[in-house]
Design a protein around this motif. Structure first.
Motif, mmCIF file in Angstrom:
data_model
loop_
_atom_site.group_PDB
_atom_site.id
_atom_site.type_symbol
_atom_site.label_atom_id
_atom_site.label_comp_id
_atom_site.label_asym_id
_atom_site.label_seq_id
_atom_site.Cartn_x
_atom_site.Cartn_y
_atom_site.Cartn_z
ATOM 1 N N ASN A 59 0.991 -1.150 0.007
ATOM 2 C CA ASN A 59 -0.117 0.016 0.002
ATOM 3 C C ASN A 59 0.912 1.153 -0.080
ATOM 4 O O ASN A 59 0.868 2.173 -0.671
ATOM 5 N N TYR A 121 -1.871 1.648 4.872
ATOM 6 C CA TYR A 121 -2.237 0.195 4.968
ATOM 7 C C TYR A 121 -3.529 -0.107 4.239
ATOM 8 O O TYR A 121 -4.353 0.893 4.068
ATOM 9 N N VAL A 150 -5.711 5.069 -0.716
ATOM 10 C CA VAL A 150 -5.122 3.788 -1.469
ATOM 11 C C VAL A 150 -5.787 2.649 -1.114
ATOM 12 O O VAL A 150 -5.527 2.211 -0.131
ATOM 13 N N LEU A 152 -7.904 0.956 0.313
ATOM 14 C CA LEU A 152 -8.948 1.159 1.586
ATOM 15 C C LEU A 152 -8.423 2.338 2.516
ATOM 16 O O LEU A 152 -7.177 2.334 2.515
#
Ligand SMILES: NC(=O)C1=CN([C@@H]2O[C@H](COP(=O)(O)OP(=O)(O)OC[C@H]3O[C@@H](n4cnc5c(N)ncnc54)[C@H](O)[C@@H]3O)[C@@H](O)[C@H]2O)[C@@H](O)CC1
Ligand SMILES: Nc1ncnc2c1ncn2[C@@H]1O[C@H](COP(=O)(O)OP(=O)(O)O)[C@@H](O)[C@H]1O
Ligand SMILES: [K+]
Length: 501
Positions: A59, A121, A150, A152
């Motif tokens: 992420n 994350y 990004v 979630l």
């Protein structure tokens, strides 16, 4: 596009795509970065100062790619991180290719930026967010600076939609290939803001191997299964549904269900009424038929003689002892090869088994899993499925699935993120609901819609999913001022726009 992939399935999609080529992990990451930047520049053309908060995994890697691309367009970008990516990972390569400033998280101040990219994350979030990251999330949410997440919003579990510690409230979430359950289950859905699903070069064919079992509830899921009319159809072949009425003081719920069953296309609908409520119904019903029934045998005989295919029991019924007699008798009819095949239990018919749910589950266990639909709201779910409902480790999706297996029935677990689950493992999560549905009687309408579709021989899981979506669409179209009576009257417009019925 309506498949929902768990983070584990998404990891599998990633591996399969890399194995199939032509993109390796870093190429997929670059594609992800391009899609984030494209969406961001389109929506925030005036953002001059952009912070990218990078976590230790992929992420964060997407974050470095986005930072590099944004700085190449001349924007003032700064990355913040406390942990560099693992050596030789795709994220490590992305961090190395980004040549702009990298600061420690302790030096981050939300007020210095016009926009924040949240790349802490995504799918890999494995535990609660703590420490400096948690403080930053709380501070950013309080500062009201727009956040683009990004994959979630960091802190939201992709599997369950739950908040782990703290979670960003994003204005836009850019995710890849397919949504995850965490994008559509609450509170995750509210935290995502607008959700953009982008193509990063993962081929659709990976889905054949993954065989996802969970879907966002859209018309694609059930459009094909919706009943169609042949020229020579007649009303009983089209489908006959019955709605059980309670006593004199609670007859409205029955009529709401009956009206909904008729509007969704059942060819005939009959209200089965105890003697004391007959006159009230007679004064209100026109196209819907009315039949006096007293003993359980009256109802069972009527169902057999008049080729009834589905029934709703529960709304406004009141008499719990009678419900406990009726349910096994009706489920028995589902099994005996007679026409009757679909029983919808709502409201009082769920509460009636509160003290002994196993009595219901035993009766249901002996019938076809497609014969029974249970439509609990939160309170009713806890009454029937106490242990499952109380298990904090389970998401709403998992709870509905467990309950469906336990009861050998299709479950419609209602709420802002209604989950429809079948004992064979299929599940759908509904996303088009509106809080306007929080009005007395709207659940009675939903139960009637399900039975109206079952009467027309629609497969049960698809009927349940369709009812939930159409019900919500009807509410949205009507808008403010909605009361339950309005819902059936909106259905002709809803159906016509979809080319159904
Ligand atoms: N799956 C795919 O197809 C693609 C995934 N991509 C990105 O990769 C991400 C998934 O990457 P990863 O699997 O590396 O996962 P993440 O980057 O979400 O997080 C993984 C890392 O965080 C640590 N961690 C997890 N929870 C933590 C917590 N609460 N506190 C501290 N550390 C924690 C883990 O130990 C691991 O080191 C996706 O969200 C997406 O952004 C993209 O690069 C494009 C392709
Ligand atoms: N806040 C909300 N947002 C979206 N849908 C909602 C909300 N509250 C309730 N609903 C929907 O409204 C219906 C209410 O059903 P139920 O609670 O059984 O009401 P009643 O018993 O009054 O008929 C369900 O379909 C539920 O999913
Ligand atoms: K994120």
């Amino acid at each position: 596009m309506h498949e929902l992939l768990t983070p584990r399935e998404m990891g599998e999609a990633d591996r399969l795509a890399i194995a199939a080529g032509p993109y390796d992990g870093y190429a997929l990451m670059r594609n992800a970065g391009v899609s984030i930047v494209g969406a961001l520049l389109e929506r925030f053309p005036d953002a001059g100062r952009i912070a990218v908060l990078c976590g230790p995994g992929n992420n964060g890697g997407d974050g470095y790619v986005a930072a590099k691309l944004l700085s190449e367009t001349g924007l003032a970008v700064a990355c913040f991180r406390n942990h560099a990516p693992r050596e030789n990972s795709a994220a490590f390569l992305a961090a190395a290719d980004y040549e702009g400033p990298v600061h420690s998280l302790e030096d981050f101040a939300a007020s210095e930026f016009d926009l924040i990219i949240d790349a802490f994350y995504g799918a890999g979030l494995a535990r609660s967010i703590e420490g400096i990251e948690r403080s930053i999330i709380d501070a950013v949410n309080a500062a009201n600076v727009p956040v683009v997440s990004v994959d979630l919003p960091s802190g939201i579990s992709g599997a369950s939609g739950a908040t782990l510690g703290a979670a960003f409230k994003a204005i836009l979430t850019v995710t890849f290939f397919r949504k995850k359950p965490g994008h559509v289950l609450q509170p995750g859905r509210d935290r995502c803001g607008e959700i953009l699903v982008t193509d990063i070069g993962i081929g659709e064919r990976v889905l054949d191997a993954i065989a996802p079992q969970c879907f966002e509830n859209t018309p694609h899921l059930w459009h094909q299964a919706f009943p169609t009319l042949s020229a020579d159809i007649h009303k009983y072949r089209r489908g006959h549904a019955v709605i059980f009425s309670g006593g004199l003081t609670a007859t409205g719920a029955t009529r709401l269900s009956a009206r909904a069953a008729a509007r969704i296309g059942a060819g005939a609908v009959t209200v089965l009424s105890p003697p004391d409520a007959l006159l009230v119904h007679a004064a209100h019903l026109t196209s819907i038929m009315l039949r006096r029934t007293e003993a359980v045998a009256d109802a069972v005989n009527f169902i057999r003689e008049r080729k009834v295919f589905s029934a709703v029991l529960g709304p406004g019924f009141g008499d719990f002892a009678r419900i406990r007699e009726l349910v096994p008798a009706l489920l028995d009819k589902c099994e005996t090869g007679e026409a009757f095949k679909g029983l919808v239990l709502d409201a009082d018919a769920l509460t009636a088994f509160e003290d002994d749910p196993d009595q219901l589950f035993r009766a249901a266990g002996e019938t076809d899993a497609n014969a029974l639909v249970l439509t609990p709201h939160e309170g009713e779910f806890h009454r029937l499925f106490g242990t499952i409902g109380a298990d904090q480790a389970l998401s709403k999706l998992e709870k509905a699935r467990h309950a469906s297996k336990r009861a050998n029935a299709i479950i419609i677990y209602k709420g802002p993120d209604t989950v429809i689950a079948a004992p064979d493992g299929r599940a759908a999560i509904n996303t088009n609901a509106t809080p306007l549905l929080a009005t007395a009687g709207s659940g009675d309408v939903l139960a009637g819609m399900v039975s109206g579709m079952l009467a027309q021989r629609m497969p049960t899981f698809e009927a349940a999913a369709a009812a939930v979506w159409l019900h919500a669409d009807a509410a949205k179209r009507f808008g403010p001022g909605l009361i339950a009576e309005d819902l059936p009257e909106m259905l002709p417009e809803v159906l016509a726009d979809l080319g159904l019925g």
